[in-house]
Design an enzyme around this catalytic site. Structure first.
Site, PDB file in Angstrom:
ATOM      1  N   SER A 104       0.829  -1.218   0.000  1.00  0.00           N
ATOM      2  CA  SER A 104       0.000   0.000   0.000  1.00  0.00           C
ATOM      3  C   SER A 104       0.858   1.261   0.000  1.00  0.00           C
ATOM      4  O   SER A 104       1.876   1.331   0.704  1.00  0.00           O
ATOM      5  CB  SER A 104      -0.880   0.040   1.254  1.00  0.00           C
ATOM      6  OG  SER A 104      -1.817  -0.992   1.245  1.00  0.00           O
ATOM      7  N   ILE A 155       1.785   2.224  -9.391  1.00  0.00           N
ATOM      8  CA  ILE A 155       2.530   1.336  -8.484  1.00  0.00           C
ATOM      9  C   ILE A 155       1.678   0.083  -8.308  1.00  0.00           C
ATOM     10  O   ILE A 155       0.457   0.186  -8.115  1.00  0.00           O
ATOM     11  CB  ILE A 155       2.739   2.011  -7.102  1.00  0.00           C
ATOM     12  CG1 ILE A 155       3.557   3.302  -7.251  1.00  0.00           C
ATOM     13  CG2 ILE A 155       3.428   1.060  -6.133  1.00  0.00           C
ATOM     14  CD1 ILE A 155       3.742   4.083  -5.957  1.00  0.00           C
ATOM     15  N   TYR A 180      -8.922   3.741 -16.875  1.00  0.00           N
ATOM     16  CA  TYR A 180      -9.052   4.355 -15.541  1.00  0.00           C
ATOM     17  C   TYR A 180     -10.488   4.877 -15.341  1.00  0.00           C
ATOM     18  O   TYR A 180     -10.986   4.939 -14.224  1.00  0.00           O
ATOM     19  CB  TYR A 180      -8.014   5.465 -15.370  1.00  0.00           C
ATOM     20  CG  TYR A 180      -7.670   5.725 -13.925  1.00  0.00           C
ATOM     21  CD1 TYR A 180      -7.146   4.719 -13.117  1.00  0.00           C
ATOM     22  CD2 TYR A 180      -7.878   6.973 -13.350  1.00  0.00           C
ATOM     23  CE1 TYR A 180      -6.841   4.953 -11.791  1.00  0.00           C
ATOM     24  CE2 TYR A 180      -7.569   7.216 -12.026  1.00  0.00           C
ATOM     25  CZ  TYR A 180      -7.050   6.202 -11.257  1.00  0.00           C
ATOM     26  OH  TYR A 180      -6.753   6.442  -9.937  1.00  0.00           O
ATOM     27  N   LYS A 221     -11.164  10.986  -9.331  1.00  0.00           N
ATOM     28  CA  LYS A 221      -9.932  11.721  -8.977  1.00  0.00           C
ATOM     29  C   LYS A 221     -10.071  13.203  -9.330  1.00  0.00           C
ATOM     30  O   LYS A 221      -9.565  14.062  -8.608  1.00  0.00           O
ATOM     31  CB  LYS A 221      -8.711  11.111  -9.672  1.00  0.00           C
ATOM     32  CG  LYS A 221      -8.291   9.740  -9.148  1.00  0.00           C
ATOM     33  CD  LYS A 221      -7.985   9.720  -7.665  1.00  0.00           C
ATOM     34  CE  LYS A 221      -7.368   8.407  -7.216  1.00  0.00           C
ATOM     35  NZ  LYS A 221      -7.358   8.268  -5.743  1.00  0.00           N
ATOM     36  N   ASP A 280     -14.834   2.756   8.350  1.00  0.00           N
ATOM     37  CA  ASP A 280     -15.355   2.644   6.984  1.00  0.00           C
ATOM     38  C   ASP A 280     -15.786   4.053   6.563  1.00  0.00           C
ATOM     39  O   ASP A 280     -16.731   4.615   7.139  1.00  0.00           O
ATOM     40  CB  ASP A 280     -16.543   1.670   6.987  1.00  0.00           C
ATOM     41  CG  ASP A 280     -17.215   1.597   5.620  1.00  0.00           C
ATOM     42  OD1 ASP A 280     -16.862   2.395   4.722  1.00  0.00           O
ATOM     43  OD2 ASP A 280     -18.103   0.735   5.459  1.00  0.00           O
TER      44      ASP A 280
HETATM   45  P1  NAD Z   1      -4.424  -0.141  -1.608  1.00  0.00           P
HETATM   46  O1  NAD Z   1      -5.415  -1.127  -2.103  1.00  0.00           O
HETATM   47  O2  NAD Z   1      -3.247  -0.640  -0.882  1.00  0.00           O
HETATM   48  O3  NAD Z   1      -5.134   0.976  -0.724  1.00  0.00           O
HETATM   49  C1  NAD Z   1      -6.481   1.372  -0.902  1.00  0.00           C
HETATM   50  C2  NAD Z   1      -7.092   1.440   0.476  1.00  0.00           C
HETATM   51  O4  NAD Z   1      -8.432   1.964   0.425  1.00  0.00           O
HETATM   52  C3  NAD Z   1      -7.182   0.067   1.156  1.00  0.00           C
HETATM   53  O5  NAD Z   1      -6.510   0.082   2.389  1.00  0.00           O
HETATM   54  C4  NAD Z   1      -8.671  -0.126   1.350  1.00  0.00           C
HETATM   55  O6  NAD Z   1      -9.000  -0.863   2.497  1.00  0.00           O
HETATM   56  C5  NAD Z   1      -9.122   1.328   1.476  1.00  0.00           C
HETATM   57  N1  NAD Z   1     -10.574   1.465   1.370  1.00  0.00           N
HETATM   58  C6  NAD Z   1     -11.375   1.091   0.333  1.00  0.00           C
HETATM   59  N2  NAD Z   1     -12.661   1.298   0.662  1.00  0.00           N
HETATM   60  C7  NAD Z   1     -12.671   1.820   1.922  1.00  0.00           C
HETATM   61  C8  NAD Z   1     -13.701   2.233   2.816  1.00  0.00           C
HETATM   62  N3  NAD Z   1     -15.002   2.167   2.485  1.00  0.00           N
HETATM   63  N4  NAD Z   1     -13.345   2.720   4.034  1.00  0.00           N
HETATM   64  C9  NAD Z   1     -12.043   2.801   4.393  1.00  0.00           C
HETATM   65  N5  NAD Z   1     -11.027   2.431   3.594  1.00  0.00           N
HETATM   66  C10 NAD Z   1     -11.347   1.927   2.366  1.00  0.00           C
HETATM   67  O7  NAD Z   1      -3.962   0.655  -2.940  1.00  0.00           O
HETATM   68  P2  NAD Z   1      -3.076   1.959  -3.156  1.00  0.00           P
HETATM   69  O8  NAD Z   1      -2.688   1.920  -4.575  1.00  0.00           O
HETATM   70  O9  NAD Z   1      -2.057   2.085  -2.109  1.00  0.00           O
HETATM   71  O10 NAD Z   1      -4.154   3.138  -3.014  1.00  0.00           O
HETATM   72  C11 NAD Z   1      -4.019   4.239  -2.120  1.00  0.00           C
HETATM   73  C12 NAD Z   1      -4.403   5.525  -2.841  1.00  0.00           C
HETATM   74  O11 NAD Z   1      -3.402   5.820  -3.815  1.00  0.00           O
HETATM   75  C13 NAD Z   1      -5.727   5.463  -3.594  1.00  0.00           C
HETATM   76  O12 NAD Z   1      -6.388   6.715  -3.471  1.00  0.00           O
HETATM   77  C14 NAD Z   1      -5.282   5.263  -5.026  1.00  0.00           C
HETATM   78  O13 NAD Z   1      -6.237   5.706  -5.967  1.00  0.00           O
HETATM   79  C15 NAD Z   1      -4.072   6.155  -5.017  1.00  0.00           C
HETATM   80  N6  NAD Z   1      -3.153   5.969  -6.149  1.00  0.00           N
HETATM   81  C16 NAD Z   1      -2.670   4.740  -6.444  1.00  0.00           C
HETATM   82  C17 NAD Z   1      -1.805   4.589  -7.514  1.00  0.00           C
HETATM   83  C18 NAD Z   1      -1.261   3.229  -7.887  1.00  0.00           C
HETATM   84  O14 NAD Z   1      -0.790   3.053  -9.018  1.00  0.00           O
HETATM   85  N7  NAD Z   1      -1.275   2.254  -6.981  1.00  0.00           N
HETATM   86  C19 NAD Z   1      -1.430   5.706  -8.287  1.00  0.00           C
HETATM   87  C20 NAD Z   1      -1.933   6.956  -7.937  1.00  0.00           C
HETATM   88  C21 NAD Z   1      -2.802   7.079  -6.869  1.00  0.00           C
END
Ligand code: NAD
Length: 258
Positions: free
Chosen positions: A20, A194, A158, A165, A67
């Site tokens: 994460s 990532i 996306y 976003k 949540d």
């Molecule tokens: P991840 O799956 O590790 O994290 C997403 C988190 O959102 C999880 O911990 C999940 O439990 C939580 N979540 C979902 N629904 C929820 C709810 N109802 N209540 C509380 N928590 C909830 O994935 P990540 O990639 O680390 O995502 C983290 C952020 O980074 C997100 O906003 C994602 O869009 C953003 N992001 C990710 C990337 C990428 O390529 N991974 C790129 C840019 C931005």
């Protein structure tokens, strides 16, 4: 030695596992001496998150289930945090969700429910948690959210998450304007792709990674650590004049005209 965050407390929302982005941020803030508070979506994440955090030497962390689709849960969580620690100095919002079905094919096919779901969890949640958290930022604070290029430009597959976003990006700016007078800053990090649990849901994600490796100015993808260190900068006084800003941590990919 990093610019110290000792004596400061930060809430990190959205650690699901060691991949994460929130975990990269947590480690960076921990190394800078911060005390950390973790929230997770439901009880399924409790043990994995606690196990991960136990690897942070000397970290006296606290944990809460929250949540973000439930207003009462959000309010109760931050009320409890206030009772347990008093003041907080910042919050990392690393939460997003969309139905897998809506992350492939054509955006025009997005359902009303799918659209609202992604807006609710991925964009409105920033407003809800900011409203609850700012009451605890009595010494000023810094809120950081995670966004992606797909909110600024069309990125294949996306789709509904790109629109969420865009909404998150605009919310970040309106919140920055509201909270600035209380010395609370609100910023976003636009991370390059990532490989995380959430990213797995995006159609043809491997080809997105490959494109970064081939075309981004740095010719490589970014890591959770690199995003974490930028969050650390935004949480620290080094960025005290910065609010309403989006910092791209994406190997420079966003500057390209392709
Ligand atoms: P991840 O799956 O590790 O994290 C997403 C988190 O959102 C999880 O911990 C999940 O439990 C939580 N979540 C979902 N629904 C929820 C709810 N109802 N209540 C509380 N928590 C909830 O994935 P990540 O990639 O680390 O995502 C983290 C952020 O980074 C997100 O906003 C994602 O869009 C953003 N992001 C990710 C990337 C990428 O390529 N991974 C790129 C840019 C931005």
């Amino acid at each position: 030695m990093k610019f110290s965050l000792e004596g400061r407390t930060y809430v990190v929302m959205g650690v699901a596992n060691k991949r994460s982005i929130a975990w990269g941020i947590a480690r960076s803030l921990h190394e800078a001496g911060a005390r950390l508070i973790f929230t997770y979506a439901n009880e399924r994440f409790e043990k994995p998150v606690k196990d991960l955090v136990s690897t942070l030497e000397g970290q006296d962390a606290l944990f809460y289930e929250c949540d973000v689709t439930n207003d009462e849960a959000v309010d109760a969580t931050f009320q409890q945090i206030g009772e347990d620690v008093g003041t907080i100095h910042g919050l990392a919002h690393c939460i997003a969700f969309a139905d897998k079905e809506d992350l492939k094919g054509e955006f025009v096919e997005t359902s009303r429910d799918g659209f609202l779901l992604s807006q609710n969890i991925s964009a409105f949640s920033l407003v809800a948690v900011t409203r609850a958290a700012e009451k605890l930022m009595t010494e000023g604070g810094s809120i950081v959210t995670m966004t992606y290029l797909g909110g600024e430009r069309v990125v294949q597959n996306y789709n509904v998450m790109g629109v969420a976003k865009a909404s998150l990006d605009a919310s970040m700016k309106y919140l920055a304007n509201d909270l600035g007078k209380r010395n609370i800053r609100v910023n976003a990090i636009s991370a390059g792709p990532i490989r995380t649990l959430s990213a797995k849901g995006i159609g043809e994600f491997n080809s997105v990674l490959k494109q970064i490796e081939e075309k981004a100015p740095l010719r490589r993808t970014v890591t959770q650590e690199e995003v974490g260190d930028t969050a650390y900068y935004l949480m620290s006084d080094l960025s005290r004049g910065v609010t309403g800003e989006t910092i791209h941590v994406d190997s420079g990919f966003n500057i390209l005209g392709i």
